[in-house]
Write an enzyme that holds these catalytic residues in place. Structure first.
Site, short mmCIF file in Angstrom:
data_model
loop_
_atom_site.label_atom_id
_atom_site.label_comp_id
_atom_site.label_asym_id
_atom_site.label_seq_id
_atom_site.Cartn_x
_atom_site.Cartn_y
_atom_site.Cartn_z
N SER A 145 0.79 -1.19 -0.05
CA SER A 145 0.09 0.06 -0.12
C SER A 145 0.75 0.98 -0.03
O SER A 145 2.13 1.07 0.34
CB SER A 145 -0.81 -0.06 1.34
OG SER A 145 -1.38 1.36 1.32
N TYR A 195 -2.21 -1.34 10.50
CA TYR A 195 -2.16 -1.55 8.98
C TYR A 195 -1.02 -0.98 8.26
O TYR A 195 -0.46 -1.80 7.35
CB TYR A 195 -3.48 -0.84 8.50
CG TYR A 195 -3.73 -1.26 7.01
CD1 TYR A 195 -4.03 -2.54 6.34
CD2 TYR A 195 -3.34 -0.12 6.11
CE1 TYR A 195 -4.28 -2.49 5.06
CE2 TYR A 195 -3.55 -0.27 4.60
CZ TYR A 195 -3.90 -1.41 4.06
OH TYR A 195 -4.20 -1.66 2.75
#
Length: 269
Positions: A146, A159
């Protein structure tokens, strides 16, 4: 002279294939002629996707429901595929979960879930399938990270940390594999229109108000990812805005980056 026998299609294994970027990657790879092994927890959804892709592209597809967060799941999957005499040429580690909110407000069990799937399962999948690729002298890995991997993200602390691990591991693995015939690519998408985003937005209405210019399309992300993976690129950041953000994060002093991330993160909490 007899025509050469047609070569069997290469096989791509896609985790988290039942929705979002995983589904988009499966569709793109089927279009490229790959046979597929689709993996997720929902058998019914996998079967539905497999039937559609078989009908559209005529490729062989196995749909296997398994919870990769469970200890030993990756090894069990490798054993199952070996029994079917299927070797994996392209491993797509897409399965993952996201939790938005303050670290202190998130139960320890939820932090553990993120670590088990985003870090533990991905690492176990690599350990289960990459050695055989190296032995054959051919293979590709696509790990889904990401843009959160490039900087701290308050509100997505655990995360973002898991995705930083994925990026770092992929870059290290790419160097270790240099010259082996096996490549490793980290896909670093920005915010993408998926069911994961919908779930997070349902819990936090502020996320639903994100400008559409910041929200990417899963099919476009998958197209960029497959191109980069097949080309052997180590890092793929789809979208000019995401690439600019990643470059800026690398060029900004870490202290300043933390403060900027804090301001932006608090705006969505």
């Amino acid at each position: 002279m007899r025509d050469p026998a047609p070569q069997p299609a290469e096989t791509a294994l896609v985790t988290g294939a039942s929705a979002g970027i995983g589904e988009a990657l499966a569709r793109r790879l089927a279009r490229e002629g790959f046979a597929l092994v689709l993996v997720a927890r929902r058998q019914a959804r996998l079967d539905e996707l497999a039937a559609a892709l078989r009908a559209e592209h005529g490729v062989r597809i196995d749909a296997i429901a398994i919870d990769l967060a469970q200890p030993g799941a990756a090894a069990d999957l490798a054993t199952t595929l070996a029994r079917k005499r299927r070797h994996v040429d392209l491993l797509v580690n897409n399965a993952g979960v996201l939790e938005h909110g303050l670290f202190v407000d998130t139960p320890a069990a939820r932090h553990r879930e993120l670590l088990q799937l985003n870090v533990g399962a991905l690492t176990e999948m690599l350990a289960a399938f990459v050695p055989a690729m190296v032995e054959r002298g051919h293979g590709r890995v696509l790990n889904v990270a990401s843009t959160a991997a490039f900087q701290p993200v308050p509100g997505l602390a655990t995360y973002a940390a898991t995705k930083a691990y994925v990026l770092s591991l992929t870059e290290s693995l790419a160097e270790e594999l240099r010259g082996s015939g096996v490549s490793a690519t980290a896909l670093c998408p920005g915010i993408t229109a998926t069911s994961m985003l919908e779930t997070a937005a349902a819990r936090n209405p502020r996320l639903a108000k994100l400008p559409q210019t910041l929200v990417g399309d899963a099919d476009a992300v998958a197209a960029d990812a497959v191109r980069a993976c097949l080309a052997g690129d180590v890092v793929c950041v789809p979208g000019w805005l995401n690439r600019a953000t990643a470059m800026a994060a690398g060029a900004t002093p870490r202290g300043l980056m933390r403060r900027i991330a804090g301001v932006l993160g608090r705006a969505t909490l």
